[in-house]
Design an enzyme around this catalytic site. Structure first.
Site, short mmCIF file in Angstrom:
data_model
loop_
_atom_site.label_atom_id
_atom_site.label_comp_id
_atom_site.label_asym_id
_atom_site.label_seq_id
_atom_site.Cartn_x
_atom_site.Cartn_y
_atom_site.Cartn_z
N THR B 156 45.42 18.35 63.40
CA THR B 156 45.71 19.46 62.47
C THR B 156 46.21 20.64 63.33
O THR B 156 47.39 20.71 63.62
CB THR B 156 44.48 19.86 61.62
OG1 THR B 156 43.35 20.07 62.49
CG2 THR B 156 44.14 18.78 60.61
N LYS B 182 40.38 14.14 67.08
CA LYS B 182 41.06 15.41 66.79
C LYS B 182 39.98 16.47 66.60
O LYS B 182 38.85 16.16 66.22
CB LYS B 182 41.98 15.32 65.58
CG LYS B 182 41.38 14.94 64.26
CD LYS B 182 40.74 16.05 63.48
CE LYS B 182 41.66 17.22 63.29
NZ LYS B 182 40.92 18.29 62.53
N THR B 193 32.52 18.45 64.44
CA THR B 193 33.56 18.12 63.46
C THR B 193 34.36 16.95 63.87
O THR B 193 33.91 16.12 64.59
CB THR B 193 34.61 19.22 63.43
OG1 THR B 193 34.00 20.37 63.10
CG2 THR B 193 35.70 18.88 62.46
N GLU B 278 40.81 25.86 69.06
CA GLU B 278 41.79 26.76 68.45
C GLU B 278 41.83 28.09 69.18
O GLU B 278 40.84 28.82 69.22
CB GLU B 278 41.44 27.01 66.98
CG GLU B 278 41.95 25.93 66.07
CD GLU B 278 41.64 26.19 64.60
OE1 GLU B 278 41.06 27.23 64.30
OE2 GLU B 278 41.99 25.32 63.79
N ASN B 397 43.07 31.35 62.17
CA ASN B 397 42.16 31.11 61.06
C ASN B 397 42.22 32.15 59.95
O ASN B 397 41.53 32.02 58.95
CB ASN B 397 40.73 30.98 61.58
CG ASN B 397 40.54 29.64 62.24
OD1 ASN B 397 40.62 28.61 61.58
ND2 ASN B 397 40.36 29.64 63.55
N THR B 402 43.97 26.56 56.52
CA THR B 402 43.54 25.22 56.96
C THR B 402 42.70 24.53 55.91
O THR B 402 41.65 25.00 55.57
CB THR B 402 42.67 25.32 58.24
OG1 THR B 402 42.19 26.61 58.39
CG2 THR B 402 43.47 24.88 59.42
#
Lengths: 402, 402
Positions: B156, B182, B193, B278, B397, B402
């Protein structure tokens, strides 16, 4: 009995107090003041609540030793250095500061509360602080401007001073409650960071004052969260001098009115902190309803309010309610997806586990946002205030050595 | 027995698997692929671990129903839509996806694992996904490039595909373990996650595989944290096809070698996630030693690793170790300031509660930083990996849906 907001009120709105402030160079990012002194004309009842952080700073340790007390005269505070993790030297420096104030105003060192905020792990520059305390003492005055200047002197990354006061009209006379606070980052419940100093000219027995402060902190500073970081220096103090001649008993309508006034001032100060969060642009009220217990409601509210992803979404006015339910889902509470509903403002985006398709984009663009999560499991609820997480927050906290 | 890293290895390094991928338009921020299909040539033992989030996505619910299993054939995954909080429609869509793969490869729907990542609360665009699954099936191949393309298709906000493989040489023959993952945001322990798919051509009884996966997740994905947000879709799956002819028993050296290989691959994948967090620019290892219990060590490590203020300090190479002790202090563990020491890299900045004056600025400028907090209370320890919190994280974010 009537509670009236005092316009531009502060810690000097109640009678019998003076404030002084000075800049002595401890705070390097601003020259508007870094030492504040709050003096009660006579002995005052004093009560306080402090951080739950195990690395409580030296001034917090000092205040815990001397409070609650009934003959307190002063609070001295500095910004720019937390005097935390400073070992035995730190404790000596607190004692020396209290002693200096005691000599200047004519009382015992144990009658002087001390508070600090700023960088952790650096010894206090006592030469500067000594000069600052003397200058703050020399500037003592009872007018509102002195109270405002003191509120400014305890700021760190705050962008504006934060004060509030109310007047309480009772059959037996009028008394006041006034306060000042500083916040910015490191705001978390149990208890919120920051320094908070409240005065009242009611006469309040020290045990009553302590209990009233506990309740008020629980309804104000423990209801706000910015980044979940509970600082080493959190301090909330109240001095009750009695100059109004109104005596608050342990029970009855007058006690209730005092509690209500104290809570109103401290709630107002706490929300001012959220509104001035480091880099923050919005105030978000997270309200969790329909929980089995208040504790569970609080856990869910806190998980949402402290979710970085949710706070980022608020910053970007992104109606990404998935981040709200995601946080509820990892809160540790056994929530039931099928009975959970989410409302942003008046936009019901999730109804008992099913997305409604309602677009909350316009609502998310406001600067005051209410998120309600109904769990459908009981009747308990909780409410927390938080802010958004912006690039400016990161900028402030990575480039600025706080 | 010898474990050898396979250069550019991935899920197709072990024998007996094929991978396919396609772009069907679910992911709007990239056109490099959003559907991945991993196929075992024959029935495989399959085991998985999943998010602890109460709002587990529909594909997670599906996998929990069908696993562990011994006749699994495929994993199908999509990026761009999480199929979470999508109610009954979401469950139907998972079933339809599994059914479509089952028809294409010739097995039962219950032999097909499904995983999704992306936005929460939006129904899956099944027309696009159907076309994507068909295209991914048409592209099935056993060469390494196909494995790499599949790793790319599940990304992503990841900036690069993440794969790893090892070869285990045993007296009874050689087998392999390979994986892809990922990550990016929403990384938290219990469990991290991300999607993680691992293959092996060892023959592993399903109960052994489940237990091995539990241990490996505990030592890898549960040791990383980026923002404390535990997603609705966390999924780690392992398929054991047996094509190597090496059979792993429940105990003994071969079992140990299998566990070690699985752990090596999954640790490597987990740290790759942190390195590609991120907006992150650094990998931080937070090591807490001298705790009374592993649980207490873990709580302290987590409080530090998830402190926004500490993560901001890392971003700015700010040697502000006060934020480290502050986080330890509010972790909920009864740490003792007087016995606590902090070392950044090799710079001891706090020694049994007393600041040493050592300046860790140079150390903080590295892109791989180790923070050790010695509590001086016992012999237990814990280790977590995290990243820094940058303005880019907030940008991603708040501006990216997302």
């Amino acid at each position: 009995m009537k509670i009236v907001r005092v316009e531009n009120g502060n810690t000097l709105s109640p009678a019998g107090f003076q404030a002084g402030s000075a800049y002595c160079g401890i705070q390097t990012t601003s020259t508007e003041g870094d030492v504040a002194l709050l003096l009660s004309d006579g002995p005052a009842a004093a009560a306080g609540l402090f951080t739950t952080n195990r690395f409580a700073a030296a001034p917090v340790q000092w205040c815990r030793e001397i409070l609650p007390a009934s003959g307190t005269r002063a609070i001295v505070a500095n910004a720019g250095n937390a005097n935390a993790c400073t070992g035995e030297q730190g404790r000596q420096d607190v004692r020396a500061s209290a002693q200096l104030v005691a000599e200047l105003v004519g009382c015992a060192a144990a009658d002087v509360c001390v508070a600090s905020t700023g960088i952790i792990g650096h010894p206090l520059p006592m030469d500067k602080l000594t000069q600052g305390i003397r200058a703050a003492h020399a500037s003592l005055a009872a007018d509102g401007a002195a109270g405002q200047a003191a509120a400014r002197a305890i700021m760190t990354t705050d962008t504006r001073p934060k004060t509030c006061a109310v007047r309480v009209e009772t059959p037996g006379g009028t008394f006041g409650v006034g306060g000042m606070t500083k916040g910015a980052a490191m705001i978390a419940p149990n208890m919120a960071t920051t320094l908070c100093f409240v005065t009242t000219d009611a006469a309040v027995p020290v045990a009553v004052l302590q209990e009233a402060m506990r309740r008020a902190v629980d309804l104000s500073y423990n209801r706000i969260t910015i980044d979940g970081d509970c600082s080493t220096n959190d301090t909330a103090l109240c001095l009750a001098g009695g100059a109004s001649g109104v005596a608050v008993p342990a029970d009855g309508p007058l006690r209730d009115a005092f509690d209500e006034a104290l809570q109103e001032v401290m709630k107002d100060l706490a929300v001012q902190i959220v509104a001035d969060a480091e880099g923050g642009t919005k105030v978000v009220e997270v309200r969790v309803t329909g929980a089995r217990t208040p504790h569970e409601a609080g856990r869910v509210a806190r998980a949402i309010a402290e979710s970085q992803l949710f706070q980022c979404a608020v910053a970007g006015a992104d109606p990404n309610w998935g981040r709200i339910v995601c946080a509820a889902g990892y809160s540790g509470v056994n929530v039931d997806p099928a009975s959970t509903s989410v409302t942003i403002g008046t936009d019901r985006v999730l109804d008992k586990g099913t997305p409604t398709g309602v677009d909350a984009t316009a609502t998310m663009q406001g600067d005051r946002i209410t998120v309600q999560v109904e769990l459908g499991q009981g009747a308990a609820e909780a409410c927390l205030y938080t802010s958004d997480l912006t690039q400016e927050y990161v900028h402030l906290n990575s480039d600025y050595h706080t």
